[in-house]
Design a protein around this motif. Structure first.
Motif, mmCIF file in Angstrom:
data_model
loop_
_atom_site.group_PDB
_atom_site.id
_atom_site.type_symbol
_atom_site.label_atom_id
_atom_site.label_comp_id
_atom_site.label_asym_id
_atom_site.label_seq_id
_atom_site.Cartn_x
_atom_site.Cartn_y
_atom_site.Cartn_z
ATOM 1 N N ILE A 214 0.781 -1.263 0.054
ATOM 2 C CA ILE A 214 0.125 0.049 0.162
ATOM 3 C C ILE A 214 0.913 1.206 0.204
ATOM 4 C CG2 ILE A 214 -1.706 1.225 1.438
ATOM 5 C CD1 ILE A 214 -2.538 -1.385 2.401
ATOM 6 N N TYR A 215 2.116 0.959 0.823
ATOM 7 C CA TYR A 215 2.798 2.385 0.963
ATOM 8 C C TYR A 215 3.820 2.553 -0.283
ATOM 9 C CZ TYR A 215 6.394 5.562 2.513
ATOM 10 O OH TYR A 215 7.090 6.702 2.618
ATOM 11 N N THR A 216 4.473 1.412 -0.462
ATOM 12 C CA THR A 216 5.427 1.541 -1.712
ATOM 13 C C THR A 216 4.784 1.862 -3.090
ATOM 14 O OG1 THR A 216 5.611 -0.833 -2.016
ATOM 15 C CG2 THR A 216 7.187 0.081 -0.589
ATOM 16 N N SER A 217 3.389 1.442 -3.090
ATOM 17 C CA SER A 217 2.842 1.683 -4.308
ATOM 18 C C SER A 217 1.956 2.996 -4.448
ATOM 19 C CB SER A 217 1.704 0.765 -4.678
ATOM 20 O OG SER A 217 2.202 -0.618 -4.760
ATOM 21 N N ILE A 270 12.121 -8.126 8.153
ATOM 22 C CA ILE A 270 12.302 -6.792 7.280
ATOM 23 C C ILE A 270 10.711 -6.509 7.054
ATOM 24 C CG2 ILE A 270 12.479 -5.644 5.276
ATOM 25 C CD1 ILE A 270 15.171 -7.582 4.797
ATOM 26 N N SER A 271 10.022 -7.318 6.833
ATOM 27 C CA SER A 271 8.621 -7.337 6.458
ATOM 28 C C SER A 271 7.744 -6.681 7.810
ATOM 29 C CB SER A 271 7.706 -8.604 6.050
ATOM 30 O OG SER A 271 6.454 -8.443 5.815
ATOM 31 N N ALA A 272 8.243 -7.620 8.901
ATOM 32 C CA ALA A 272 7.175 -6.939 10.155
ATOM 33 C C ALA A 272 7.828 -5.769 10.451
ATOM 34 C CB ALA A 272 7.649 -7.901 11.263
ATOM 35 N N GLN A 273 8.941 -5.046 10.414
ATOM 36 C CA GLN A 273 9.495 -3.759 10.764
ATOM 37 C C GLN A 273 8.865 -2.683 9.706
ATOM 38 O OE1 GLN A 273 11.277 -2.866 13.386
ATOM 39 N NE2 GLN A 273 11.269 -1.016 12.821
ATOM 40 N N GLN A 274 8.850 -3.277 8.156
ATOM 41 C CA GLN A 274 8.248 -2.406 7.207
ATOM 42 C C GLN A 274 6.578 -1.890 7.690
ATOM 43 O OE1 GLN A 274 8.865 -3.451 3.388
ATOM 44 N NE2 GLN A 274 10.690 -2.434 3.324
ATOM 45 N N ASP A 275 6.095 -3.067 8.093
ATOM 46 C CA ASP A 275 4.545 -2.640 8.426
ATOM 47 C C ASP A 275 4.486 -1.490 9.641
ATOM 48 O OD1 ASP A 275 3.540 -4.701 7.129
ATOM 49 O OD2 ASP A 275 2.628 -5.632 8.828
ATOM 50 N N LYS A 276 5.440 -1.641 10.625
ATOM 51 C CA LYS A 276 5.158 -0.786 11.652
ATOM 52 C C LYS A 276 5.545 0.633 10.975
ATOM 53 C CE LYS A 276 6.571 -4.126 15.482
ATOM 54 N NZ LYS A 276 7.752 -4.194 16.164
ATOM 55 N N GLU A 277 6.611 0.665 10.624
ATOM 56 C CA GLU A 277 7.215 2.124 10.196
ATOM 57 C C GLU A 277 6.182 2.769 8.844
ATOM 58 O OE1 GLU A 277 11.221 1.180 8.558
ATOM 59 O OE2 GLU A 277 11.980 0.877 10.414
ATOM 60 N N MET A 278 5.649 1.886 7.994
ATOM 61 C CA MET A 278 4.807 2.334 6.770
ATOM 62 C C MET A 278 3.536 2.667 7.256
ATOM 63 S SD MET A 278 6.309 -0.033 3.988
ATOM 64 C CE MET A 278 8.203 0.318 3.192
ATOM 65 N N ILE A 279 2.946 2.174 8.543
ATOM 66 C CA ILE A 279 1.655 2.685 8.678
ATOM 67 C C ILE A 279 1.840 4.021 9.175
ATOM 68 C CG2 ILE A 279 0.085 2.185 10.805
ATOM 69 C CD1 ILE A 279 0.329 -0.762 10.402
ATOM 70 N N GLU A 280 2.897 4.251 9.988
ATOM 71 C CA GLU A 280 3.322 5.610 10.480
ATOM 72 C C GLU A 280 3.461 6.654 9.329
ATOM 73 O OE1 GLU A 280 2.636 6.823 13.760
ATOM 74 O OE2 GLU A 280 2.235 4.734 13.953
ATOM 75 N N SER A 281 4.007 6.239 8.287
ATOM 76 C CA SER A 281 4.312 6.971 6.902
ATOM 77 C C SER A 281 2.970 7.073 6.165
ATOM 78 C CB SER A 281 5.161 6.325 6.065
ATOM 79 O OG SER A 281 6.428 6.139 6.835
ATOM 80 N N LEU A 282 2.205 6.190 6.247
ATOM 81 C CA LEU A 282 0.620 6.372 5.544
ATOM 82 C C LEU A 282 0.167 7.577 6.356
ATOM 83 C CD1 LEU A 282 -0.403 2.765 5.121
ATOM 84 C CD2 LEU A 282 0.077 4.261 3.231
#
Length: 327
Positions: A214-217, A270-282
């Motif tokens: 969702i984030y990278t797209s 990496i995937s689990a970490q990206q989930d946390k970081e990218m929710i904040e970025s969204l």
């Protein structure tokens, strides 16, 4: 005489060349996700260097992210035919090749990542891997895209009624489509590559994907709400052409298998970490993100119970696979 002597010396030199000297194989590894997503990050950081180092450069791994060589289905077919060596697709797409793989797509099957890992790395994963060699494919490991979440432009989703009549893009996957029909939505299958434009042009109102996709797209540019439904755990698989793999020396087969295990462990982190970081970025990019609580999820589970029955009736041995997954 001099000419003869030169030929003898050349022949002697060739005879002493190491017998293991072999041609370099450029191994094509293709997937649809972009470079920022965990699949590519782990492939570039862990899988590629490990394979190249431990085969002494006899296998060079060429990475093709961003769907450069086609969508998941096309690339799986190409791996089966041997025109591409390897791919890392969403496991959901494998259900188009063998319906048994739909078990992973049953809604609200896994409550946590660890539950999913236990099933994938255990008996269930092993049983499903046995279905692939007849398709010309071997699975080296399961990794992940993560839990799938719902985004839309209408409002936060907290109960099944919030999805009523919503035109939502899904994968071409019967279980995903049945799940959203059971929740009152209007599932519309289309390829991932067409999705951003479809959201932009309002061909569809909503979509569902793991957070990193969702984030990278950049779906936050065309979607207002993100509801953390976790309705399906999305696994990926490291698929290799079976004939090509079996043609490799045993030492190289072991390198690929070891590299796949390292990749699996690191990619999941990496995937689990990206989930946390990218929710904040969204959120920073203006998306309104809401949790769906465990008690709210009960209504979704109840509404989609019919999908389990449908799967068990549709797939031979379906109930056995459901039981293995739940175990």
């Amino acid at each position: 005489m001099k000419k003869f002597l030169a030929l003898v010396l050349i022949a002697a030199a060739v005879a002493f060349l190491p017998s293991h000297a072999s041609a370099v194989t450029k191994m094509k590894l293709a997937y649809v996700v972009p470079e920022a997503q965990s699949t590519h990050v782990a492939a570039a950081k862990f899988f590629k260097p490990y394979v190249e180092q431990h085969t002494d450069g006899e296998i060079i791994v060429e990475l093709y992210p961003n769907g450069q060589l086609g969508g998941d289905r096309q690339v799986i077919e190409a791996v089966g035919l041997g025109t591409i060596h390897m791919t890392i697709p969403a496991v959901a797409v494998l259900s188009g090749f063998d319906p048994h793989f739909q078990v992973f797509d049953l809604p609200f099957l896994f409550k946590s990542r660890q539950e999913a890992y236990d099933a994938l790395d255990g008996e269930l994963g092993t049983k499903l891997n046995e279905l692939l060699p007849p398709l010309g494919i071997k699975n080296l490991a399961y990794a992940e895209n993560g839990f799938r979440m719902i985004t839309n432009n209408r409002g936060p989703v907290t109960k099944p009624a919030d999805l009523k009549g919503l035109k939502i893009r899904t994968m071409e996957n019967p279980i995903h489509m049945a799940t959203f029909r059971a929740l009152g939505a209007n599932p519309t299958p289309m390829s991932f590559g067409e999705l951003y434009t479809a959201l932009q042009q309002k061909t569809v109102d909503a979509e569902e994907n793991p957070i990193p996709l969702i984030y990278t797209s950049k779906f936050y540019e065309v979607q207002k709400y993100c509801s953390l439904s976790g309705h399906v755990y999305a696994a990926t698989a490291l698929l290799v052409n079976d004939d090509w793999f079996n043609s490799l020396p045993e030492k190289h087969q072991k390198v690929l298998q070891d590299a796949a295990k390292i990749y699996r462990t690191e990619q999941r982190k990496i995937s689990a970490q990206q989930d946390k970081e990218m929710i904040e970025s969204l959120k920073k990019n203006g998306m309104i993100v809401n949790e769906i609580t465990p008690s709210e999820k009960k209504a979704f589970s109840a509404a989609t119970a019919v999908v389990y029955k449908e799967f068990a009736d549709m797939v031979k041995g379906g109930q056995e696979l459901i039981d293995l997954a739940k175990k």
